[in-house]
Design an enzyme around this catalytic site. Structure first.
Site, PDB file in Angstrom:
ATOM      1  N   ASP A  15       0.769  -1.188   0.245  1.00  0.00           N
ATOM      2  CA  ASP A  15      -0.476   0.201  -0.140  1.00  0.00           C
ATOM      3  C   ASP A  15       0.394   1.685   0.354  1.00  0.00           C
ATOM      4  O   ASP A  15       1.575   1.916   1.191  1.00  0.00           O
ATOM      5  CB  ASP A  15      -0.865   0.194   1.170  1.00  0.00           C
ATOM      6  CG  ASP A  15      -1.982   1.306   1.152  1.00  0.00           C
ATOM      7  OD1 ASP A  15      -1.847   2.345   0.079  1.00  0.00           O
ATOM      8  OD2 ASP A  15      -2.607   0.956   2.119  1.00  0.00           O
ATOM      9  N   HIS A  28      -0.127   7.816   4.063  1.00  0.00           N
ATOM     10  CA  HIS A  28       1.051   7.215   4.880  1.00  0.00           C
ATOM     11  C   HIS A  28       2.057   6.931   5.117  1.00  0.00           C
ATOM     12  O   HIS A  28       3.440   7.055   5.561  1.00  0.00           O
ATOM     13  CB  HIS A  28       0.486   5.611   5.036  1.00  0.00           C
ATOM     14  CG  HIS A  28      -0.822   5.267   5.054  1.00  0.00           C
ATOM     15  ND1 HIS A  28      -1.821   5.169   5.683  1.00  0.00           N
ATOM     16  CD2 HIS A  28      -1.778   4.584   3.945  1.00  0.00           C
ATOM     17  CE1 HIS A  28      -3.388   4.810   5.287  1.00  0.00           C
ATOM     18  NE2 HIS A  28      -2.509   4.261   4.184  1.00  0.00           N
ATOM     19  N   GLY A  77      -4.803   2.065   8.009  1.00  0.00           N
ATOM     20  CA  GLY A  77      -6.089   1.160   8.668  1.00  0.00           C
ATOM     21  C   GLY A  77      -5.586  -0.395   8.573  1.00  0.00           C
ATOM     22  O   GLY A  77      -5.497  -0.955   9.826  1.00  0.00           O
ATOM     23  N   ILE A 124      -0.342   9.062   8.736  1.00  0.00           N
ATOM     24  CA  ILE A 124      -1.105   8.071   9.316  1.00  0.00           C
ATOM     25  C   ILE A 124      -0.301   6.858   9.377  1.00  0.00           C
ATOM     26  O   ILE A 124      -0.059   6.384   8.103  1.00  0.00           O
ATOM     27  CB  ILE A 124      -2.603   8.509   9.555  1.00  0.00           C
ATOM     28  CG1 ILE A 124      -3.462   8.426   8.137  1.00  0.00           C
ATOM     29  CG2 ILE A 124      -2.900   9.782   9.909  1.00  0.00           C
ATOM     30  CD1 ILE A 124      -4.459   8.395   8.218  1.00  0.00           C
TER      31      ILE A 124
END
Length: 275
Positions: A178, A183, A201, A198
């Protein structure tokens, strides 16, 4: 409104997924595993056979934004991972390949945005479902979709585990596939409304799955049946994640928090085989 609800039922695949021992080791490091989890972080430790975290199935089930094209064209910054579930049919091998098929199973109008749900069939290995929230794409008067609430028991948790994340964990996890700049790129994250990049998930999901595997399944992937949860808050690299579990005969409900009362995964359920 650019979402096309008639896209429900659209199918993709088969798509070939292949992975190696190194991929599984890198994933284990990316979800925070270390020297006390050598079955997952090494392939050549004496007397230890390599194993794979069950939540790696969510990585194998991940497909690109092109699967949403029948429903419309959306900016990456509009899309937020809302829910994830995996069901394991057998333990994942450290290396292998599988053909997956994908189906869009629902498009729901949440007012401020749309939710698109999908299911991935991973043959005899796994089934995965997910929900993606697309900001700014709701309000066409469609069905809001099902709402299932999982209540936590009003008693102390049976198990509580805390894992400390660290600055840079997001950069390790992104190597599992990903590469969303949300991110990793501070400028992109700031434009998306976050103070800094961040955690993915699915990284948070994998960290939580580690806790469930070790506490509920005795660290044995063969006993891990399924896991589901809703992403409720972002996690910043460096946050400590506390996973609280309430057990009831082969199943559990859980919540993962970055601070007391600040759930990052809620509505959590896990099924497992008892010893």
């Amino acid at each position: 409104m650019t979402v096309d609800p008639s896209a429900v039922g659209a199918r993709f695949g088969p798509l070939r997924r292949a992975w190696t021992s190194k991929d599984c080791l890198l994933y284990a490091l990316g979800v925070g595993a270390g020297t006390d989890e050598l079955a997952f972080t090494t392939e050549n430790s004496a007397g230890i056979e390599q194993a794979v975290f069950p939540t790696y199935a969510a990585v194998l089930a991940t497909v690109g934004p092109e699967i949403f094209e029948p429903a419309g064209t959306f900016e990456l910054a509009e899309m937020v991972h809302g829910e994830q579930a995996v069901s394991l049919h057998r333990p994942l091998p450290p290396a292998g390949e599988v053909d997956i098929t994908v189906e869009l199973t629902g498009i729901w109008d949440k007012g401020s945005g749309a939710v698109i749900t999908s299911r991935v069939d991973g043959g005899d290995l796994f089934t995965a479902t997910s929900a993606v929230f697309i900001r700014g794409q709701g309000g066409w008067g469609g069905d809001r979709g099902p709402s299932v609430k999982t209540a936590l028991p009003e008693r102390p948790a049976d198990h509580v585990v805390t894992y400390q994340t660290w600055e840079g964990l997001n950069l390790v996890y992104r190597l599992s596939g990903d590469r969303n700049p949300l991110h990793s790129d501070p400028a992109f994250a700031l434009a998306a409304g976050f103070e800094r990049p961040i955690l993915h998930g699915l990284c948070t999901y994998g960290i939580t799955g580690r806790a469930l595997l070790h506490m509920l399944c005795g660290s044995d992937p063969a006993r891990f049946v399924s896991m589901s949860g809703r992403f409720s808050r972002p996690v910043l690299p460096g946050d400590a994640l506390t996973v609280s579990m309430w057990v009831d005969d082969g199943q559990a409900v859980y919540v993962a928090e970055r601070a007391p009362g600040e759930a990052v995964i809620d509505q959590g359920t896990c099924r497992f085989a008892t010893a």
